[in-house]
Design an enzyme around this catalytic site. Structure first.
Site, PDB file in Angstrom:
ATOM      1  N   ALA A  75       0.668  -0.196  -6.497  1.00  0.00           N
ATOM      2  CA  ALA A  75       1.303   0.977  -7.080  1.00  0.00           C
ATOM      3  C   ALA A  75       2.673   1.148  -6.435  1.00  0.00           C
ATOM      4  CB  ALA A  75       0.437   2.208  -6.849  1.00  0.00           C
ATOM      5  N   GLY A 117      -3.035  -1.940  -6.164  1.00  0.00           N
ATOM      6  CA  GLY A 117      -3.201  -1.827  -7.610  1.00  0.00           C
ATOM      7  C   GLY A 117      -3.034  -3.160  -8.328  1.00  0.00           C
ATOM      8  N   GLU A 120      -6.325  -4.713  -8.095  1.00  0.00           N
ATOM      9  CA  GLU A 120      -7.196  -3.929  -8.988  1.00  0.00           C
ATOM     10  C   GLU A 120      -6.935  -4.277 -10.457  1.00  0.00           C
ATOM     11  OE1 GLU A 120      -5.911  -0.299  -7.011  1.00  0.00           O
ATOM     12  OE2 GLU A 120      -7.992   0.123  -6.470  1.00  0.00           O
ATOM     13  N   GLU A 140      -4.221  -0.731   1.166  1.00  0.00           N
ATOM     14  CA  GLU A 140      -3.948   0.711   1.104  1.00  0.00           C
ATOM     15  C   GLU A 140      -4.110   1.413   2.444  1.00  0.00           C
ATOM     16  OE1 GLU A 140      -5.552  -0.954  -1.265  1.00  0.00           O
ATOM     17  OE2 GLU A 140      -4.982  -0.204  -3.242  1.00  0.00           O
TER      18      GLU A 140
HETATM   19  C1  HXC Z   1       7.420  -0.376  -4.342  1.00  0.00           C
HETATM   20  C2  HXC Z   1       7.613  -2.405  -3.280  1.00  0.00           C
HETATM   21  C3  HXC Z   1       6.208  -2.505  -3.183  1.00  0.00           C
HETATM   22  C4  HXC Z   1       5.417  -1.458  -3.742  1.00  0.00           C
HETATM   23  C5  HXC Z   1       7.090  -4.258  -2.281  1.00  0.00           C
HETATM   24  N1  HXC Z   1       8.119  -3.510  -2.707  1.00  0.00           N
HETATM   25  N2  HXC Z   1       5.928  -3.682  -2.559  1.00  0.00           N
HETATM   26  N3  HXC Z   1       8.210  -1.350  -3.849  1.00  0.00           N
HETATM   27  N4  HXC Z   1       6.083  -0.408  -4.276  1.00  0.00           N
HETATM   28  N5  HXC Z   1       4.101  -1.489  -3.713  1.00  0.00           N
HETATM   29  C6  HXC Z   1       9.551  -3.776  -2.580  1.00  0.00           C
HETATM   30  C7  HXC Z   1      10.014  -3.750  -1.150  1.00  0.00           C
HETATM   31  O1  HXC Z   1      10.208  -2.431  -0.717  1.00  0.00           O
HETATM   32  C8  HXC Z   1      11.273  -4.535  -1.211  1.00  0.00           C
HETATM   33  O2  HXC Z   1      12.287  -3.717  -1.734  1.00  0.00           O
HETATM   34  C9  HXC Z   1      10.968  -5.605  -2.257  1.00  0.00           C
HETATM   35  O3  HXC Z   1       9.843  -5.101  -2.989  1.00  0.00           O
HETATM   36  C10 HXC Z   1      10.586  -6.925  -1.641  1.00  0.00           C
HETATM   37  O4  HXC Z   1       9.541  -6.692  -0.713  1.00  0.00           O
HETATM   38  P1  HXC Z   1       9.586  -7.175   0.824  1.00  0.00           P
HETATM   39  O5  HXC Z   1       8.657  -6.311   1.573  1.00  0.00           O
HETATM   40  O6  HXC Z   1      10.981  -7.305   1.283  1.00  0.00           O
HETATM   41  O7  HXC Z   1       8.991  -8.639   0.653  1.00  0.00           O
HETATM   42  P2  HXC Z   1       8.139  -9.476   1.716  1.00  0.00           P
HETATM   43  O8  HXC Z   1       8.720  -9.331   3.084  1.00  0.00           O
HETATM   44  O9  HXC Z   1       8.016 -10.831   1.130  1.00  0.00           O
HETATM   45  O10 HXC Z   1       6.704  -8.795   1.742  1.00  0.00           O
HETATM   46  C11 HXC Z   1       5.907  -8.805   0.622  1.00  0.00           C
HETATM   47  C12 HXC Z   1       4.734  -7.807   0.786  1.00  0.00           C
HETATM   48  C13 HXC Z   1       5.288  -6.410   1.142  1.00  0.00           C
HETATM   49  C14 HXC Z   1       3.774  -8.309   1.876  1.00  0.00           C
HETATM   50  C15 HXC Z   1       3.983  -7.805  -0.560  1.00  0.00           C
HETATM   51  O11 HXC Z   1       6.316  -6.088   0.204  1.00  0.00           O
HETATM   52  C16 HXC Z   1       4.253  -5.330   1.107  1.00  0.00           C
HETATM   53  O12 HXC Z   1       3.443  -5.227   2.015  1.00  0.00           O
HETATM   54  N6  HXC Z   1       4.283  -4.489   0.073  1.00  0.00           N
HETATM   55  C17 HXC Z   1       3.434  -3.342  -0.046  1.00  0.00           C
HETATM   56  C18 HXC Z   1       2.069  -3.749  -0.520  1.00  0.00           C
HETATM   57  C19 HXC Z   1       1.131  -2.567  -0.589  1.00  0.00           C
HETATM   58  O13 HXC Z   1       0.967  -1.830   0.372  1.00  0.00           O
HETATM   59  N7  HXC Z   1       0.508  -2.355  -1.741  1.00  0.00           N
HETATM   60  C20 HXC Z   1      -0.407  -1.276  -1.959  1.00  0.00           C
HETATM   61  C21 HXC Z   1       0.335  -0.111  -2.538  1.00  0.00           C
HETATM   62  S1  HXC Z   1      -0.745   1.284  -2.699  1.00  0.00           S
HETATM   63  P3  HXC Z   1      13.757  -3.676  -1.113  1.00  0.00           P
HETATM   64  O14 HXC Z   1      14.451  -2.602  -1.914  1.00  0.00           O
HETATM   65  O15 HXC Z   1      13.617  -3.373   0.336  1.00  0.00           O
HETATM   66  O16 HXC Z   1      14.299  -5.057  -1.357  1.00  0.00           O
HETATM   67  C22 HXC Z   1      -1.612   0.994  -4.093  1.00  0.00           C
HETATM   68  C23 HXC Z   1      -2.590   2.064  -4.484  1.00  0.00           C
HETATM   69  C24 HXC Z   1      -3.311   1.708  -5.731  1.00  0.00           C
HETATM   70  O17 HXC Z   1      -1.475   0.018  -4.744  1.00  0.00           O
HETATM   71  C25 HXC Z   1      -3.680   2.926  -6.467  1.00  0.00           C
HETATM   72  C26 HXC Z   1      -4.061   2.689  -7.869  1.00  0.00           C
HETATM   73  C27 HXC Z   1      -2.997   2.170  -8.746  1.00  0.00           C
END
Ligand code: HXC
Length: 267
Positions: A75, A117, A120, A140
């Site tokens: 998400a 997500g 999911e 998460e």
């Molecule tokens: C918004 C995101 C994002 C996300 C990554 N980005 N994940 N933006 N929402 N979920 C953005 C980063 O901020 C970054 O933007 C760009 O994408 C590239 O990501 P990096 O982190 O620089 O890449 P990398 O170092 O290769 O790492 C990849 C990664 C990491 C391991 C996937 O991005 C990460 O941990 N992302 C979050 C994953 C996460 O926590 N997902 C769960 C979300 S909660 P900029 O602008 O800095 O370039 C969820 C709840 C579900 O999903 C609920 C139901 C739908």
């Protein structure tokens, strides 16, 4: 239709030996800069496109994949970050994900990160294949939240309690290979380059079959997650009986006996 966050296209089998009667609808999540983070707007495009393909009679299945290095990294974190409990509760945040009810088979072609997500979403699809670089996870807890679109419910059904707990409680990712071993996905393809081709092949194989039987089979398999065995067997048997009212059943069996390829009518 012009979508802002996804690309849609359609493919037809070109195999002269096996002309699939139905095409495959492709949906590509197309926000690579944010790793296809699943904002409300992106999800709205996705569900709309899936519904459009679901209604098109000459489409037999749908493939979902991601542009760039992620399938979907979850998400959209900025969109969620400042929400209060009341906002989340009053808007019934993410309840639209439960509306993702599509009757045709959906194949997830996971090309990179499938996190939160994103994982999911893959689990909401019917068949999941992945490229060797794909990573699956429910991270998460790193953000002080829990999975919110089925992660705690579907992962345990896919991989069992211990593995689901480990992924959800540690937030650690697993590789595509591990995901295949765990039964989360059905196949790791040879390379990223052939992922779409392999997904389309599955779509074409589905597109060769009787479309009513395909949709009914999906409905019955999904019912297994909701029903006890007795009810599920009854549901399956009644649907099985119902297919004898279709002309496609007569065509399918007739074609077998005549040693020819069936021509389905979707009726
Ligand atoms: C918004 C995101 C994002 C996300 C990554 N980005 N994940 N933006 N929402 N979920 C953005 C980063 O901020 C970054 O933007 C760009 O994408 C590239 O990501 P990096 O982190 O620089 O890449 P990398 O170092 O290769 O790492 C990849 C990664 C990491 C391991 C996937 O991005 C990460 O941990 N992302 C979050 C994953 C996460 O926590 N997902 C769960 C979300 S909660 P900029 O602008 O800095 O370039 C969820 C709840 C579900 O999903 C609920 C139901 C739908």
């Amino acid at each position: 239709k012009d979508y802002q966050h996804i690309l849609t296209s359609r493919f037809e089998s070109k195999d002269p030996e096996k002309p699939a009667s139905l095409g495959v609808g492709l949906i590509e999540l197309n926000q690579p800069k944010s790793l296809n983070s699943l904002s409300d707007a992106l999800f709205e495009d996705l569900i709309d496109a899936a519904r459009v393909f679901d209604k098109q009679e000459d489409i037999g299945s749908i493939v979902i994949t991601g542009k760039g290095k992620a399938f979907a990294a979850g998400a959209d974190i900025p969109e969620m970050s400042t929400k209060s409990f009341a906002e989340a509760y009053n808007s019934n945040m993410f309840s639209q994900w439960a509306e993702f009810k599509i009757s045709k088979p959906i194949i997830a072609a996971v090309n990179g990160f499938a996190l939160g997500g994103g994982c999911e979403l893959a689990m909401m699809c019917d068949i999941v294949i992945a490229s060797p670089n794909a990573k699956f996870g429910q991270p998460e807890v790193n953000l002080g939240i829990i999975p919110g679109a089925g992660g705690t419910q579907r992962l345990i059904r896919a991989v069992g309690k211990s593995k689901a707990m480990q992924m959800i409680l540690t937030g650690e990712m697993i590789t595509a290979e591990q995901a295949e071993r765990d039964g989360l996905i059905s196949k790791v393809v040879e390379s990223r380059e052939v992922l779409l081709e392999e997904a389309l092949k599955i779509g074409y194989a589905i597109g060769e079959k009787g479309p009513i039987a395909i949709r009914m089979a999906k409905e019955c398999v999904n019912a297994a997650e909701e029903m006890n065995l007795e009810q599920g067997l009854q549901f399956e048997r009644r649907n099985f009986h119902a297919l004898f009212a279709t002309s496609d059943q007569k065509e399918g069996m007739g074609a077998f006996l005549d040693k020819r390829t069936p021509v389905w009518k979707n009726e």
